[in-house]
Scaffold this motif. Structure first.
Motif, PDB file in Angstrom:
ATOM      1  N   TYR A  72      -8.438 -22.456  30.868  1.00 15.71           N
ATOM      2  CA  TYR A  72      -9.500 -22.687  29.891  1.00 15.71           C
ATOM      3  C   TYR A  72      -9.658 -21.446  29.003  1.00 15.71           C
ATOM      4  CZ  TYR A  72     -11.276 -26.867  32.303  1.00 15.71           C
ATOM      5  OH  TYR A  72     -11.421 -28.123  32.853  1.00 15.71           O
ATOM      6  N   PRO A  73     -10.127 -21.613  27.767  1.00 15.61           N
ATOM      7  CA  PRO A  73     -10.379 -20.441  26.908  1.00 15.61           C
ATOM      8  C   PRO A  73     -11.419 -19.495  27.481  1.00 15.61           C
ATOM      9  CG  PRO A  73     -10.309 -22.447  25.582  1.00 15.61           C
ATOM     10  CD  PRO A  73     -10.284 -22.876  27.014  1.00 15.61           C
ATOM     11  N   ILE A  74     -12.356 -20.001  28.269  1.00 16.42           N
ATOM     12  CA  ILE A  74     -13.426 -19.157  28.800  1.00 16.42           C
ATOM     13  C   ILE A  74     -12.882 -18.107  29.765  1.00 16.42           C
ATOM     14  CG2 ILE A  74     -13.965 -20.600  30.799  1.00 16.42           C
ATOM     15  CD1 ILE A  74     -16.910 -20.097  30.270  1.00 16.42           C
ATOM     16  N   ASN A  99      -9.064 -20.135  21.878  1.00 12.25           N
ATOM     17  CA  ASN A  99      -9.201 -21.590  21.943  1.00 12.25           C
ATOM     18  C   ASN A  99      -7.937 -22.170  22.565  1.00 12.25           C
ATOM     19  OD1 ASN A  99      -7.198 -22.037  19.845  1.00 12.25           O
ATOM     20  ND2 ASN A  99      -8.768 -21.533  18.331  1.00 12.25           N
ATOM     21  N   SER A 100      -7.982 -23.460  22.861  1.00 13.33           N
ATOM     22  CA  SER A 100      -6.886 -24.089  23.591  1.00 13.33           C
ATOM     23  C   SER A 100      -5.593 -24.135  22.777  1.00 13.33           C
ATOM     24  CB  SER A 100      -7.296 -25.504  24.003  1.00 13.33           C
ATOM     25  OG  SER A 100      -7.640 -26.274  22.861  1.00 13.33           O
ATOM     26  N   GLU A 127     -19.075 -25.799  23.702  1.00 13.40           N
ATOM     27  CA  GLU A 127     -18.841 -25.661  22.268  1.00 13.40           C
ATOM     28  C   GLU A 127     -17.399 -25.295  21.941  1.00 13.40           C
ATOM     29  OE1 GLU A 127     -20.190 -21.593  23.700  1.00 13.40           O
ATOM     30  OE2 GLU A 127     -20.635 -23.695  24.088  1.00 13.40           O
ATOM     31  N   ASN A 128     -16.585 -24.981  22.959  1.00 15.72           N
ATOM     32  CA  ASN A 128     -15.186 -24.615  22.744  1.00 15.72           C
ATOM     33  C   ASN A 128     -14.305 -25.539  23.588  1.00 15.72           C
ATOM     34  OD1 ASN A 128     -12.835 -23.318  22.021  1.00 15.72           O
ATOM     35  ND2 ASN A 128     -13.309 -21.391  23.012  1.00 15.72           N
ATOM     36  N   ALA A 201     -12.001 -16.276  10.620  1.00 20.98           N
ATOM     37  CA  ALA A 201     -12.226 -17.621  10.071  1.00 20.98           C
ATOM     38  C   ALA A 201     -12.360 -18.674  11.161  1.00 20.98           C
ATOM     39  CB  ALA A 201     -11.076 -17.975   9.123  1.00 20.98           C
ATOM     40  N   GLU A 202     -11.487 -18.649  12.174  1.00 27.21           N
ATOM     41  CA  GLU A 202     -11.451 -19.715  13.177  1.00 27.21           C
ATOM     42  C   GLU A 202     -12.116 -19.242  14.471  1.00 27.21           C
ATOM     43  OE1 GLU A 202      -7.418 -20.841  13.627  1.00 27.21           O
ATOM     44  OE2 GLU A 202      -7.153 -21.431  11.536  1.00 27.21           O
ATOM     45  N   GLN A 203     -13.433 -19.114  14.439  1.00 28.68           N
ATOM     46  CA  GLN A 203     -14.142 -18.708  15.650  1.00 28.68           C
ATOM     47  C   GLN A 203     -14.246 -19.852  16.651  1.00 28.68           C
ATOM     48  OE1 GLN A 203     -17.823 -16.675  15.001  1.00 28.68           O
ATOM     49  NE2 GLN A 203     -16.957 -15.221  13.551  1.00 28.68           N
ATOM     50  N   LEU A 204     -14.145 -21.102  16.188  1.00 26.99           N
ATOM     51  CA  LEU A 204     -14.163 -22.275  17.053  1.00 26.99           C
ATOM     52  C   LEU A 204     -13.082 -23.240  16.594  1.00 26.99           C
ATOM     53  CD1 LEU A 204     -18.002 -22.938  17.380  1.00 26.99           C
ATOM     54  CD2 LEU A 204     -16.483 -22.139  19.181  1.00 26.99           C
TER      55      LEU A 204
END
Length: 279
Positions: A72-74, A99-100, A127-128, A201-204
């Motif tokens: 997982y990203p976490i 992120n994934s 949220e992710n 730019a791509e925080q999520l």
């Protein structure tokens, strides 16, 4: 003799377009946001990525990759606490905005067999969304690669690959002595504020529920066109008066408000007297 008029003749009606300078016209950006909101209320979903041989959509998670190692990203997120089911690498090696999709790119770069599940979510990281299943072991339990024998080693290697492409090196932390020692959450909020202020730019991921709705931490009463929403009736008034700001801002507003005077408790006879005077 008068000539009869044939009223069955069809005439093409002219196309009348609304004036461009109308005051009730809604800006294109706001109209697009309203359409997304209505689609979300009607059960619509965010646009999904194009299908790929390594992408697993909803309902297809029970394939041969079901028991592969899950990442997982976490596990490498610098905004999260260490351990407690969250981050599993040191802060200096963590990733600011994982992120994934980045994780699947890292697995592909490592020449490892993997499956990307973009809509599976960690319980503490809604949220992710997204996770990656990596084939790390053979059927007999032996690792496929001698240089990556465990899941922890795989997370550390992936974090090293992701860090330069997902925000860079994490910023230095504040002194823990200035925060409470009873809980690590006290030092977590200042860290998250510093990291989220990093220009990236791509925080999520684009299919995140936060990005799809665009309503998180937004005060809709202050947005452009809020007055136009009120003219739509009760639904528009309700939507324009919604305040979805930050919890800390709400707490500060409540603290600045004057304390309300507590009404004294009334006895039975006093309550009867109040009722009679009110009549």
């Amino acid at each position: 003799m008068a000539e009869e008029f044939d009223d069955d003749t069809d005439f093409a009606l002219p196309d009348v377009s609304p004036p461009s300078g109308s005051q009730n016209a809604m800006p294109p950006a706001q109209m697009e946001m309203m359409q997304q909101m209505m689609q979300q209320m009607q059960g619509g979903t965010a646009p999904r990525p194009p299908p790929s041989s390594n992408v697993v959509m909803d309902g297809e998670e029970d394939g041969p990759h079901k028991h592969w190692t899950c990442i997982y990203p976490i596990y490498m997120d610098a905004k999260r606490r260490y351990r407690h089911g969250c981050r599993r690498v040191p802060y200096s090696k963590a990733v600011l905005f994982p992120n994934s999709q980045y994780i699947s790119n890292a697995a592909k770069k490592l020449n490892m067999e993997f499956r990307h599940e973009p809509y599976r979510t960690h319980p503490q990281d809604w949220e992710n969304p997204g996770r990656v299943k990596v084939r790390l072991f053979h059927e007999d339990g032996k690792p496929i690669r001698a240089d990556i024998p465990t899941k922890q080693k795989l997370i550390e290697v992936m974090a090293t690959l992701l860090q330069p492409h997902a925000g860079g090196t994490p910023p230095p932390l504040a002194d823990r002595a200035t925060y409470s020692k009873k809980s690590s959450r006290a030092a977590l909020r200042p860290r998250q504020r510093v990291i989220r202020s990093v220009p990236f730019a791509e925080q999520l991921p684009p299919h995140s529920p936060v990005v799809a709705t665009g309503l998180l931490n937004m005060d809709m009463a202050k947005m452009p066109g809020a007055e136009a929403l009120k003219s739509m009736g009760p639904l528009g008034s309700m939507m324009s008066s919604m305040g979805l700001g930050d919890d800390e801002e709400a707490e500060a507003t409540a603290a600045a408000a004057p304390p309300q005077r507590q009404q004294p408790a009334l006895g039975r006879r006093q309550r009867k007297r109040v009722v009679r005077i009110g009549r």
